[in-house]
Design an enzyme around this catalytic site. Structure first.
Site, short mmCIF file in Angstrom:
data_model
loop_
_atom_site.label_atom_id
_atom_site.label_comp_id
_atom_site.label_asym_id
_atom_site.label_seq_id
_atom_site.Cartn_x
_atom_site.Cartn_y
_atom_site.Cartn_z
N ASN A 12 -3.69 18.20 19.07
CA ASN A 12 -3.82 18.16 17.70
C ASN A 12 -5.04 18.47 18.33
OD1 ASN A 12 -4.15 17.83 15.43
ND2 ASN A 12 -4.21 15.97 14.78
N TRP A 13 -5.44 19.87 17.69
CA TRP A 13 -6.81 20.01 17.66
C TRP A 13 -7.97 20.19 16.67
CZ3 TRP A 13 -6.37 25.87 20.60
CH2 TRP A 13 -6.19 25.88 21.46
N LYS A 14 -7.40 19.55 15.69
CA LYS A 14 -7.82 19.13 14.34
C LYS A 14 -8.83 20.48 14.87
CE LYS A 14 -7.10 14.53 15.49
NZ LYS A 14 -7.77 12.68 15.42
N HIS A 99 -0.33 12.94 8.94
CA HIS A 99 -1.13 12.63 9.99
C HIS A 99 -2.91 11.44 8.90
CE1 HIS A 99 -4.88 12.07 12.88
NE2 HIS A 99 -4.79 12.58 13.27
N GLU A 101 -5.61 11.71 9.26
CA GLU A 101 -6.88 12.01 8.67
C GLU A 101 -6.67 12.63 6.87
OE1 GLU A 101 -7.54 14.67 11.75
OE2 GLU A 101 -8.50 12.41 12.80
N GLU A 170 0.63 6.70 15.31
CA GLU A 170 -1.09 6.77 15.23
C GLU A 170 -2.20 5.18 14.93
OE1 GLU A 170 -2.25 10.63 16.76
OE2 GLU A 170 -2.48 10.74 14.97
N GLY A 176 -9.88 8.40 18.15
CA GLY A 176 -11.37 8.99 18.15
C GLY A 176 -12.48 8.33 18.23
N SER A 216 -6.65 7.75 21.03
CA SER A 216 -7.35 8.01 22.21
C SER A 216 -7.05 7.85 23.63
CB SER A 216 -8.36 6.66 21.96
OG SER A 216 -9.15 6.39 21.16
N GLY A 237 -5.83 14.21 20.76
CA GLY A 237 -6.47 14.44 19.53
C GLY A 237 -7.97 15.55 20.85
N GLY A 238 -9.06 13.94 21.24
CA GLY A 238 -9.88 14.58 22.17
C GLY A 238 -10.01 15.30 23.38
P1 13P Z 1 -7.79 11.68 19.50
O1 13P Z 1 -6.72 11.53 20.39
O2 13P Z 1 -8.88 12.28 20.02
O3 13P Z 1 -8.14 9.30 19.53
O4 13P Z 1 -6.78 11.59 18.39
C1 13P Z 1 -5.87 10.92 18.09
C2 13P Z 1 -5.08 12.12 16.84
O5 13P Z 1 -5.77 11.55 15.80
C3 13P Z 1 -4.25 13.29 17.54
O6 13P Z 1 -3.55 13.39 15.93
#
Ligand code: 13P
Length: 255
Positions: A12-14, A99, A101, A170, A176, A216, A237-238
């Site tokens: 998930n590149w956001k 999600h 966010e 999640e 993050g 994470s 994500g990251g």
């Molecule tokens: P991180 O891996 O950056 O913590 O993000 C997780 C996430 O929200 C994936 O959807």
């Protein structure tokens, strides 16, 4: 990982990577693909402007194209939004729904997620439904209550899950932050979620559903998380922004 379920790792590149940056990632990552375990399913969810470009890179490969969100309505006067038909037309196979966010920034709620998942099911796209508690909720001993409430987004589906349904746990406090859930904490939440699926949709459907962990995940902690029988892969994500790291996560998922 349980041997009966195909491991899945989704990037998930956001709101990261322009289409040009995304293309560079694809060149690097796809050169590593032949060395990655074939039984692990992989998907990349770029931001909307990069979808078509990434889709062109992924088309000849086994890596699936995913999207980060979709609008509840099929078309019309919704400035700035993207429909299921648009995603399907560029080759999207999976779509994130719910999600944290989006819950936080857009105040989206379960009723929205139900509608989105219905649209996706009608179009034959797989929903990846995201649930998870905040730190305050966990500290208050309310994790299971919160997860159960979030799972009510599935109540409108009668007794059959949407085709290709994937669940993602999640915990908000792990996203993050560099502070992943311990494998034991994640395993407990996954077991709870699978039990809810079983109550609602039957044991066979629950056993067949992939539940991903997100928050994470890194190449350093992935193997321990993915070793738990109820954790079927990751929503990342990251670490998914770096080709070598995303490749390492695929290796961990196939171990
Ligand atoms: P991180 O891996 O950056 O913590 O993000 C997780 C996430 O929200 C994936 O959807």
């Amino acid at each position: 990982m349980h041997p009966s379920r195909t491991p899945l790792v989704i990037a998930n590149w956001k709101m990261n990577k322009t289409p040009s940056e995304a293309a560079l990632f694809c060149d690097d990552f796809l050169s590593r693909l032949p060395a990655l375990p074939e039984r692990v399913e992989l998907a990349i969810a770029p931001a909307f402007p990069a979808l078509e470009r990434v889709g062109r890179h992924l088309l000849p490969t086994r890596v699936k194209l995913a999207a980060q969100d979709v609008h509840v309505e099929p078309k019309g006067a919704h400035t700035g939004e993207v429909s299921v038909a648009m995603l399907a037309d560029v080759g999207v196979a999976m779509v994130l729904v719910g999600h944290s966010e989006r819950r936080r920034d857009r105040k989206e709620i379960e009723a929205d997620f139900t509608r989105k998942m219905k649209r996706l099911a009608d179009a034959g796209l797989s929903p990846v439904y995201c649930v998870g508690e905040t730190l305050e909720e966990r500290d208050g001993g309310r994790t299971e209550e919160v997860l159960a409430a979030q799972m009510t987004a599935l109540d409108a589906f009668g007794d059959a899950l949407p085709p290709g349904f994937v669940l993602a746990y999640e915990p908000v406090w792990a996203i993050g932050t560099g502070r992943a859930a311990t494998p034991e904490m994640a395993a407990d939440a996954h077991a709870f979620l699978r039990a809810r699926l079983s109550e609602r949709f039957g044991a066979a459907a629950a056993a067949a559903t992939r539940i991903l962990y997100g928050g994470s995940v890194t190449p350093a902690n992935a193997a321990d998380l993915f070793a738990k029988p109820d954790i079927d892969g990751g929503l990342v994500g990251g670490a998914s922004l770096v080709p070598a790291d995303f490749a390492a996560l695929a290796v961990a998922a196939g171990a």
